[in-house]
Design an enzyme around this catalytic site. Structure first.
Site: not given
Ligand code: GUN
Length: 278
Positions: A49, A93, A116
């Site tokens: 990311k 996350q 998100d």
């Molecule tokens: N953990 C697995 N997929 C995601 C996601 O799309 N966003 C976040 N913040 N955590 C995750």
């Protein structure tokens, strides 16, 4: 041979468009990325990311917190980032350690910075067809189909999986695009029969290669959200690709299908967050 839906190429095209938009309009954006603990898979996702932010020309502010961080400490950090005008988006996350309530965390992020799309306000906006942040994986699947010339309108769509992150928002997005939508889950009876009706089948089951040709109608479009590491070290999805490839009309590969789209859509949300009038 089916149409192979190339998520790698499409996600790169999206990131290149964003890069151009950010440069031409001098958009100033910074994504705060919070990781609690050091789960290795999460570290890989978080790293990817941050790399994507760099690629499109936006900043990232990294918060790597120890496993023992308390819920109150994490909430305080979110409050500070909500108030900080230099931060346009906030991502925590998941999963967070068990002593932290992830719902409380998600709800504390300002809906204006919810890149998100997990905040109840974002989910509510999606549900009633208002503009807002949409969960990145399902948004990426819609974009994959749009850019591959696959129409949803009037189609029989079956989603396997009902998670808040994928299954539920996926169903809402297919509905918003005028699909006829069925959501299946672990308690569904006659799963094969229902899947066999699908013109568009989205598999987010979490079981390697579970979906074989017995679940597929001839000519169906198959979207595979799963990603699993097999004993031989190779990756596979929820769909048995080799088994279904001669009967589907289009399919996403694993890797290189849905996966890369999630980060591309996160970048779309980051740029959208930065452009908001506050
Ligand atoms: N953990 C697995 N997929 C995601 C996601 O799309 N966003 C976040 N913040 N955590 C995750």
């Amino acid at each position: 041979m089916p149409q192979i839906i190339d998520g790698k190429t499409i996600s790169t095209a999206i990131k290149d468009e964003l890069k151009k938009e950010v440069a031409e309009n001098n958009i100033k954006a910074t994504l705060a990325v919070i990781q609690v603990g050091n789960d290795p898979a999460s570290s890989v996702y978080v790293g990817n990311k941050k790399k994507a932010c760099e690629y499109i020309g936006i900043g990232s502010a990294s918060y790597e917190l120890p496993e023992e961080t308390t819920e109150d400490e994490l909430l305080k950090l979110i409050d500070d980032l909500n108030e900080d005008d230099s931060i346009s988006g906030i991502l925590v996350q998941l999963p967070v350690p068990k002593h932290i309530d992830d719902r409380k965390i998600i709800e504390r992020i300002s809906p204006l910075k919810d890149v998100d799309g997990f905040h109840p306000e974002s989910v509510g906006n999606l549900c009633i067809g208002r503009d807002g942040f949409v969960s990145c994986t399902p948004a990426g699947i819609i974009e994959l189909m749009r850019r591959s010339g696959i129409s949803i309108e009037g189609k029989e769509c079956v989603v396997i999986g009902r998670s808040n992150i994928v299954g539920k928002p996926m169903a809402l997005l297919l509905l918003a695009n005028n699909g006829t939508v069925t959501v299946c889950h672990s308690r569904t009876r006659n799963l094969k029969e229902i899947c066999k009706r699908a013109d568009i089948l989205v598999a987010a089951v979490g079981k390697p290669k579970m979906i074989n040709r017995d679940y597929i109608k001839e000519g169906a479009v198959v979207i595979d959200v799963g990603i699993h590491r097999m004993d031989n070290g190779k990756l596979c999805g929820d769909v048995d690709y080799e088994d279904v490839s001669d009967i589907v009309s289009a399919i996403t590969p694993v890797p290189g299908g849905v996966g890369p789209m999630t980060i591309a859509m996160l970048m779309v949300n980051c740029v959208k967050a930065a452009k908001q009038v506050k």
